[in-house]
Each structure stands twice: as structure tokens, then as C-alpha cells.
Design a protein around this motif. Structure first.
Motif, PDB file in Angstrom:
ATOM      1  N   TRP A 175       8.343  14.233   5.642  1.00  0.00           N
ATOM      2  CA  TRP A 175       8.673  14.904   4.382  1.00  0.00           C
ATOM      3  C   TRP A 175       7.410  15.447   3.708  1.00  0.00           C
ATOM      4  CZ3 TRP A 175       6.779  13.467  -0.370  1.00  0.00           C
ATOM      5  CH2 TRP A 175       6.247  12.187  -0.496  1.00  0.00           C
ATOM      6  N   ILE A 176       6.275  14.786   3.912  1.00  0.00           N
ATOM      7  CA  ILE A 176       5.020  15.275   3.349  1.00  0.00           C
ATOM      8  C   ILE A 176       4.563  16.517   4.112  1.00  0.00           C
ATOM      9  CG2 ILE A 176       2.566  14.757   3.041  1.00  0.00           C
ATOM     10  CD1 ILE A 176       3.291  11.898   2.436  1.00  0.00           C
ATOM     11  N   VAL A 177       4.684  16.474   5.443  1.00  0.00           N
ATOM     12  CA  VAL A 177       4.317  17.641   6.263  1.00  0.00           C
ATOM     13  C   VAL A 177       5.150  18.856   5.852  1.00  0.00           C
ATOM     14  CG1 VAL A 177       4.260  18.589   8.596  1.00  0.00           C
ATOM     15  CG2 VAL A 177       3.577  16.210   8.206  1.00  0.00           C
ATOM     16  N   ILE A 178       6.452  18.656   5.706  1.00  0.00           N
ATOM     17  CA  ILE A 178       7.341  19.759   5.343  1.00  0.00           C
ATOM     18  C   ILE A 178       7.011  20.288   3.951  1.00  0.00           C
ATOM     19  CG2 ILE A 178       9.747  20.326   4.800  1.00  0.00           C
ATOM     20  CD1 ILE A 178      10.568  18.387   7.024  1.00  0.00           C
ATOM     21  N   LEU A 179       6.729  19.393   3.033  1.00  0.00           N
ATOM     22  CA  LEU A 179       6.411  19.809   1.665  1.00  0.00           C
ATOM     23  C   LEU A 179       5.126  20.625   1.617  1.00  0.00           C
ATOM     24  CD1 LEU A 179       7.292  19.581  -1.297  1.00  0.00           C
ATOM     25  CD2 LEU A 179       5.867  17.529  -1.483  1.00  0.00           C
ATOM     26  N   VAL A 180       4.109  20.186   2.349  1.00  0.00           N
ATOM     27  CA  VAL A 180       2.837  20.915   2.368  1.00  0.00           C
ATOM     28  C   VAL A 180       3.009  22.284   3.015  1.00  0.00           C
ATOM     29  CG1 VAL A 180       0.491  20.948   3.316  1.00  0.00           C
ATOM     30  CG2 VAL A 180       1.395  18.846   2.309  1.00  0.00           C
ATOM     31  N   LEU A 181       3.718  22.343   4.137  1.00  0.00           N
ATOM     32  CA  LEU A 181       3.930  23.626   4.820  1.00  0.00           C
ATOM     33  C   LEU A 181       4.792  24.568   3.980  1.00  0.00           C
ATOM     34  CD1 LEU A 181       4.450  22.520   8.535  1.00  0.00           C
ATOM     35  CD2 LEU A 181       2.382  23.374   7.431  1.00  0.00           C
ATOM     36  N   PHE A 182       5.760  24.023   3.275  1.00  0.00           N
ATOM     37  CA  PHE A 182       6.587  24.830   2.382  1.00  0.00           C
ATOM     38  C   PHE A 182       5.738  25.439   1.267  1.00  0.00           C
ATOM     39  CE2 PHE A 182       9.286  25.143  -1.435  1.00  0.00           C
ATOM     40  CZ  PHE A 182      10.255  26.025  -0.976  1.00  0.00           C
ATOM     41  N   GLY A 183       4.895  24.604   0.650  1.00  0.00           N
ATOM     42  CA  GLY A 183       4.004  25.108  -0.399  1.00  0.00           C
ATOM     43  C   GLY A 183       3.006  26.108   0.136  1.00  0.00           C
ATOM     44  N   SER A 184       2.494  25.863   1.335  1.00  0.00           N
ATOM     45  CA  SER A 184       1.544  26.794   1.942  1.00  0.00           C
ATOM     46  C   SER A 184       2.204  28.142   2.199  1.00  0.00           C
ATOM     47  CB  SER A 184       1.017  26.210   3.255  1.00  0.00           C
ATOM     48  OG  SER A 184       0.101  27.090   3.869  1.00  0.00           O
ATOM     49  N   GLY A 185       3.471  28.127   2.647  1.00  0.00           N
ATOM     50  CA  GLY A 185       4.190  29.373   2.885  1.00  0.00           C
ATOM     51  C   GLY A 185       4.393  30.155   1.606  1.00  0.00           C
ATOM     52  N   ILE A 186       4.719  29.473   0.516  1.00  0.00           N
ATOM     53  CA  ILE A 186       4.902  30.124  -0.782  1.00  0.00           C
ATOM     54  C   ILE A 186       3.610  30.801  -1.225  1.00  0.00           C
ATOM     55  CG2 ILE A 186       5.178  29.628  -3.239  1.00  0.00           C
ATOM     56  CD1 ILE A 186       7.327  27.637  -2.544  1.00  0.00           C
ATOM     57  N   ILE A 187       2.507  30.070  -1.134  1.00  0.00           N
ATOM     58  CA  ILE A 187       1.238  30.580  -1.645  1.00  0.00           C
ATOM     59  C   ILE A 187       0.733  31.753  -0.823  1.00  0.00           C
ATOM     60  CG2 ILE A 187      -1.192  29.961  -1.954  1.00  0.00           C
ATOM     61  CD1 ILE A 187      -0.151  27.107  -2.629  1.00  0.00           C
ATOM     62  N   ARG A 188       0.793  31.652   0.495  1.00  0.00           N
ATOM     63  CA  ARG A 188       0.315  32.757   1.334  1.00  0.00           C
ATOM     64  C   ARG A 188       1.203  33.992   1.207  1.00  0.00           C
ATOM     65  NH1 ARG A 188      -1.069  30.440   7.210  1.00  0.00           N
ATOM     66  NH2 ARG A 188       0.226  28.682   6.588  1.00  0.00           N
ATOM     67  N   SER A 189       2.502  33.780   1.047  1.00  0.00           N
ATOM     68  CA  SER A 189       3.397  34.912   0.861  1.00  0.00           C
ATOM     69  C   SER A 189       3.078  35.659  -0.418  1.00  0.00           C
ATOM     70  CB  SER A 189       4.856  34.430   0.835  1.00  0.00           C
ATOM     71  OG  SER A 189       5.736  35.505   0.606  1.00  0.00           O
ATOM     72  N   LEU A 190       2.810  34.931  -1.484  1.00  0.00           N
ATOM     73  CA  LEU A 190       2.421  35.572  -2.741  1.00  0.00           C
ATOM     74  C   LEU A 190       1.130  36.356  -2.573  1.00  0.00           C
ATOM     75  CD1 LEU A 190       2.648  36.078  -5.774  1.00  0.00           C
ATOM     76  CD2 LEU A 190       1.548  33.855  -6.160  1.00  0.00           C
ATOM     77  N   GLN A 191       0.175  35.792  -1.852  1.00  0.00           N
ATOM     78  CA  GLN A 191      -1.111  36.463  -1.666  1.00  0.00           C
ATOM     79  C   GLN A 191      -0.955  37.783  -0.916  1.00  0.00           C
ATOM     80  OE1 GLN A 191      -3.539  35.386  -3.255  1.00  0.00           O
ATOM     81  NE2 GLN A 191      -5.498  35.906  -2.352  1.00  0.00           N
ATOM     82  N   PHE A 192      -0.225  37.762   0.184  1.00  0.00           N
ATOM     83  CA  PHE A 192      -0.112  38.971   0.990  1.00  0.00           C
ATOM     84  C   PHE A 192       0.850  39.987   0.373  1.00  0.00           C
ATOM     85  CE2 PHE A 192      -1.624  36.028   4.416  1.00  0.00           C
ATOM     86  CZ  PHE A 192      -2.846  36.664   4.596  1.00  0.00           C
ATOM     87  N   SER A 193       1.853  39.530  -0.370  1.00  0.00           N
ATOM     88  CA  SER A 193       2.710  40.465  -1.093  1.00  0.00           C
ATOM     89  C   SER A 193       1.911  41.192  -2.174  1.00  0.00           C
ATOM     90  CB  SER A 193       3.893  39.724  -1.728  1.00  0.00           C
ATOM     91  OG  SER A 193       4.725  39.156  -0.746  1.00  0.00           O
ATOM     92  N   THR A 194       1.057  40.452  -2.872  1.00  0.00           N
ATOM     93  CA  THR A 194       0.230  41.049  -3.917  1.00  0.00           C
ATOM     94  C   THR A 194      -0.770  42.028  -3.320  1.00  0.00           C
ATOM     95  OG1 THR A 194       0.429  38.988  -5.172  1.00  0.00           O
ATOM     96  CG2 THR A 194      -1.279  40.519  -5.866  1.00  0.00           C
ATOM     97  N   LEU A 195      -1.390  41.638  -2.210  1.00  0.00           N
ATOM     98  CA  LEU A 195      -2.330  42.537  -1.539  1.00  0.00           C
ATOM     99  C   LEU A 195      -1.638  43.794  -1.034  1.00  0.00           C
ATOM    100  CD1 LEU A 195      -4.515  40.016   0.497  1.00  0.00           C
ATOM    101  CD2 LEU A 195      -5.337  41.570  -1.280  1.00  0.00           C
ATOM    102  N   GLY A 196      -0.416  43.639  -0.507  1.00  0.00           N
ATOM    103  CA  GLY A 196       0.309  44.788   0.003  1.00  0.00           C
ATOM    104  C   GLY A 196       0.557  45.833  -1.066  1.00  0.00           C
ATOM    105  N   ALA A 197       0.832  45.389  -2.283  1.00  0.00           N
ATOM    106  CA  ALA A 197       1.059  46.330  -3.381  1.00  0.00           C
ATOM    107  C   ALA A 197      -0.249  46.939  -3.874  1.00  0.00           C
ATOM    108  CB  ALA A 197       1.776  45.627  -4.526  1.00  0.00           C
ATOM    109  N   LEU A 198      -1.288  46.115  -3.984  1.00  0.00           N
ATOM    110  CA  LEU A 198      -2.556  46.600  -4.529  1.00  0.00           C
ATOM    111  C   LEU A 198      -3.263  47.560  -3.580  1.00  0.00           C
ATOM    112  CD1 LEU A 198      -4.615  46.388  -6.854  1.00  0.00           C
ATOM    113  CD2 LEU A 198      -5.677  44.481  -5.612  1.00  0.00           C
ATOM    114  N   THR A 199      -3.089  47.374  -2.282  1.00  0.00           N
ATOM    115  CA  THR A 199      -3.807  48.188  -1.296  1.00  0.00           C
ATOM    116  C   THR A 199      -3.632  49.678  -1.550  1.00  0.00           C
ATOM    117  OG1 THR A 199      -3.626  46.476   0.406  1.00  0.00           O
ATOM    118  CG2 THR A 199      -4.014  48.730   1.156  1.00  0.00           C
TER     119      THR A 199
END
Length: 304
Positions: free
Chosen positions: A190-214
Motif C-alpha cells: 500500500w505504501i508502494v502504490i501510494l508513492v507511485l500514485f503521488g509520483s504519477g500525479i506530480i509528473r503529470s502536472l509537470q509535463f502538462s504545464t510544460l506542454g502548454a508553456l512550450t
């Protein structure tokens, strides 16, 4: 697995036809045939070379030969582009501040983060003894988080702005990758899943933001060239990330005298990748606080 791409590709074509403006090219500009050949050989050699080096698909000397040929072609293309009025890949776009920051910061982020699926598979299967299905079910948590963030990115960036979002999120991306380096065979799922879930959220926000700013400040007539340059470097850095991670992993195992990969070997690579992602935040400091604000302001009005 390939067949999954077909309906997604059809949906992508439909969405592009419906929502992407049809920017017309500039009449009278000839196709840069020498640039097409040189850049094609460069990209093909580098991407394929790093891929086979990272996954051990060919003997190392052949992989290095491919990378060397790709580097030579890339150098020849740069010389060619300086003497050509209409180069296929236009590096003058890097004079646009928002495009340049997105370009360099995004590539640094991808080099640090793109190797994580490769490293997690090694960790789960070779170190923890999980089968491919079990490893895949754990890893899918990151994809679920990434999908969820797509629906929230507009509101977050509208609230905090591009600059603060990218800087803060770069640090958080590095922290989540560092957290993955602490996984052990005894770590509860459950800790592994929680960390990977949070990591997916954060990286998705980063690349979505970069995609718009580019493309925020790229003139419509240069959109095609900007897309070509961005797409080329994205593919290159994705392969480069895996190649670097695999090369460093082999080096660490040799130095430590490990015949098979161990959790601590992978942890060192993940820690370094996390640090690289966090350091990309320094690139985003070059953005002005108002950079790209008009983009998400208009989208937020539409949502409201």
C-alpha cells in the motif's frame, strides 16, 4: 500490445482535427532535404543506439557505433543549419524565452525521470522477485495518478502560475523519485502504490504545464518548426535517460562487485535521477512570474 495504439491513435486524429488550429505554412519555403537526411540519421542513430545500449539488445560496440554515427550526423546538421535560410529544425527558436526554458528544463526533467519505469521493473522483478503481472499492477498506480491530474492541471496552474508550479513541482518530482529509491522487499504494497500514485500525479502536472508553456509565445507561423524541435528532443532524451541509467547501473555493479543487480544498486541510480529532476527547478527560475499566464487564464474562464 501494439493494437492498443490503434484506437488511441484514431481518437488522437479526431481530436486534432477538431481542436487544433490549421496553421498554414509559409509559401515558397523549400524542403530542407539535406537537413531531413542528416537529422533523420542523427535522431535514428542516437535513439536506437541508446535504446539498445540501455536494454542490452545488441553488443555494446554496435550500440556505441550507432551513437557515434548519430552524434556525427547531429554535428553535421548543426553546421548545415547555420548556413541554411530555412532549416528543417530551427534552433533560433531557443531565442524565445518561454520556449527555451521549457526546452532545457523539460529535457533535464525527462533525463531524470524517464528511466523510472525501466528501473522499477528491475527492482520489482529482479530484486523483489515479483512476476511481470504483479510488477505491472504496482506500476499502474502511477498511470492512474497521471490521468487524474489531467483534469486538475488547469486549476492548479491558474492558481499558482507557471513559474511557481514548475519550480515547486520539480522539487516534488525529485522527492517522489527519491522515495522510490527507499523501497525494500519488506515495504508494504500500500505504501508502494501510494508513492507511485503521488509520483504519477506530480509528473503529470509537470509535463502538462510544460506542454502548454512550450508554445505560449511561439508565433503561429513557427509552430511547425517548434513542434519538430520539441518532438525530436523528447524522443532523444527519453532514450538517453534509459541508456544513462543502464550504463550507470552496470558501472555501480562492477565497482561494488555484484554479479546480479541488488536493491541498493538501483537505489543509487534513482537517487541521482531524483536530484537531477529537482535541479531542473533552477532552470524555471528564469521565467517571469507572469510567463504564460494568459493561456490558463482563458482556459480557467472556460471551465468556470
Amino acid at each position: 500490445i501494439f493494437l492498443i495504439n490503434l484506437p488511441i491513435g484514431v481518437l488522437g486524429v479526431i481530436l486534432v482535427l477538431r481542436y487544433i488550429p490549421d496553421y498554414s505554412g509559409t509559401p515558397g519555403q523549400p524542403l530542407d532535404v539535406p537537413g531531413l537526411l542528416l537529422s533523420g540519421v542523427a535522431l535514428g542513430g542516437l535513439v536506437f543506439g541508446f535504446e539498445v545500449l540501455g536494454h542490452g539488445l545488441l553488443p555494446r560496440q554496435w550500440a556505441l557505433l550507432l551513437i557515434g554515427g548519430g552524434l556525427l550526423s547531429a554535428w553535421l546538421y548543426v553546421l548545415h543549419a547555420r548556413r541554411t535560410a530555412y532549416p528543417l529544425i530551427d534552433f533560433s527558436l531557443l531565442k524565445i524565452p518561454t520556449f527555451a526554458v521549457s526546452f532545457w528544463g523539460g529535457n533535464l526533467m525527462r533525463i531524470g525521470s524517464a528511466s523510472q519505469p525501466f528501473l522499477l521493473v528491475l527492482l520489482f522483478q529482479l530484486c523483489f522477485g515479483l512476476n511481470p503481472l504483479q510488477a505491472g499492477l504496482l506500476s499502474v498506480a502511477g498511470g492512474v495518478g497521471a490521468l487524474l491530474m489531467k483534469m486538475l492541471a488547469v486549476r492548479i496552474v491558474s492558481r499558482f502560475g507557471f513559474r511557481r508550479t514548475l519550480i515547486g513541482n520539480a522539487v516534488l518530482t525529485g522527492a517522489t523519485i527519491l522515495a522510490c529509491s527507499l523501497f525494500e522487499v519488506s515495504t508494504p504494497y500500500w505504501i508502494v502504490i501510494l508513492v507511485l500514485f503521488g509520483s504519477g500525479i506530480i509528473r503529470s502536472l509537470q509535463f502538462s504545464t510544460l506542454g502548454a508553456l512550450t508554445y505560449a509565445d511561439v508565433p503561429p507561423e513557427q509552430s511547425s518548426r517548434a513542434s519538430s524541435l520539441s518532438a525530436m528532443t523528447i524522443q532523444l532524451t527519453l532514450s538517453l535517460s534509459v541508456g544513462i541509467a543502464a550504463g550507470l547501473l552496470g558501472l555501480i555493479m562492477a565497482v561494488r562487485g555484484h554479479a546480479t543487480v541488488e536493491q541498493s544498486d538501483i537505489a543509487w541510480i534513482m537517487a541521482g535521477a531524483g536530484l537531477l529532476c529537482a535541479l531542473s527547478g533552477l532552470v524555471y527560475r528564469r521565467l517571469s512570474p507572469q510567463a504564460g499566464s494568459a493561456i490558463y487564464a482563458k482556459r480557467a474562464e472556460g471551465i468556470g
